[in-house]
Design a protein around this motif. Sequence first.
Motif, PDB file in Angstrom:
ATOM      1  N   PHE A 146       0.861  -1.181   0.000  1.00 11.48           N
ATOM      2  CA  PHE A 146       0.000   0.000   0.000  1.00 11.48           C
ATOM      3  C   PHE A 146       0.897   1.230   0.000  1.00 11.48           C
ATOM      4  N   LEU A 147       0.842   1.997  -1.083  1.00  8.82           N
ATOM      5  CA  LEU A 147       1.693   3.171  -1.202  1.00  8.82           C
ATOM      6  C   LEU A 147       1.027   4.448  -0.720  1.00  8.82           C
ATOM      7  N   GLY A 148      -0.309   4.422  -0.568  1.00  8.10           N
ATOM      8  CA  GLY A 148      -0.954   5.598  -0.019  1.00  8.10           C
ATOM      9  C   GLY A 148      -2.259   5.952  -0.707  1.00  8.10           C
ATOM     10  N   SER A 149      -3.105   6.681   0.019  1.00  6.02           N
ATOM     11  CA  SER A 149      -4.302   7.317  -0.519  1.00  6.02           C
ATOM     12  C   SER A 149      -4.136   8.813  -0.331  1.00  6.02           C
ATOM     13  N   TYR A 150      -4.417   9.582  -1.375  1.00  4.42           N
ATOM     14  CA  TYR A 150      -4.097  11.003  -1.339  1.00  4.42           C
ATOM     15  C   TYR A 150      -4.963  11.736  -2.367  1.00  4.42           C
ATOM     16  N   PRO A 151      -5.107  13.041  -2.239  1.00  2.94           N
ATOM     17  CA  PRO A 151      -5.931  13.802  -3.193  1.00  2.94           C
ATOM     18  C   PRO A 151      -5.329  13.789  -4.593  1.00  2.94           C
ATOM     19  N   ARG A 152      -6.184  13.667  -5.595  1.00  7.77           N
ATOM     20  CA  ARG A 152      -5.746  13.740  -6.981  1.00  7.77           C
ATOM     21  C   ARG A 152      -5.251  15.145  -7.294  1.00  7.77           C
TER      22      ARG A 152
END
Length: 320
Positions: free
Chosen positions: A280-286
């Motif tokens: 899992f590399l991350g969840s972040y704003p587009r």
Amino acid sequence: MSDLDAAAETRRTYSFLGPAGTFTEAALAQVAEARDQYWRPVHNVGEALADVVEGRSHAAMIAIENSVDGGVSTAQDALATMPGLRIIGEYLVPVDFVLVGRRGTRLEDVSLVSGHPVAYAQCLQWLTRTLPGHAHIPAASNVASAMGLLDGTSDAHAAIAAPGILEHHDLELLASGIGDNPNAVTRFVLVSRPVVPPPPTGADKTSLIVELPDDYPGALLEMLEQFATRGINLSLLASRPIGDELGRYRFVVDADGHIENERMADALMGLRRFSPKVIFLGSYPRADRAVVRYPDRYSDDVFVEARDWLRGLISGEPGV
């Protein structure tokens, strides 16, 4: 300790591919929290990420994808093999090139052009049209191509560089906008050590690296179904060799949505059951802030209701 020394110690450090004047520096300039902090120039992606892992920097800005050339394999491989990293944001930088020379150089006198091979390829049509008899001298980077003119280490008459080079060095602008694709853009990501993902915004992206359990017919389809059956669109799917034997690949995935979305969380659990290794590399704003759209049947409420229904069945409720 003086107030000045104390202030210096509290400044955050950000690593980026240097020196000054690179596209990576332009990406870092978009990060609000990095302003007035210490920017540490490094020589390559591996060094930038090692700075983060080993605590020399709070975060590093690296190029991950180009709209013309595709994924940046060195960055993808580094993220797959260096543990303890998270993507916390993404930034888009238009790829625009200029042709520069030493002071007094004229465009009509240019026959040797220095440039990084990727930059040269993206300017080849313009160069062929404008300087049909030119020859190319490869350079290690866009900045190195320009610096070679100033320090005398290059025999080139001109260099391909990012426009930012003119803010830092005394060079003659010979031509601007020399890139062949006016819509070219490079996507950069800001990488830190593991942190709690920023809260979902509705316009988010989740990045993963997934290995297939075995090489068998339908294995890739089975992986993709973890997303498709939950209504999740993929904006990037790239394969990279694992390197332990011929024919073994890992997949770099960008999926629309956030880990806190029920459909994404459910997909990640499905991947975990399916794959021997999920990073899992991350969840972040587009970066483009485009809101993620999906059918109502994949809304969070539907996933919550289905889970509650199953719990009710287990507890003896009628389940109607």
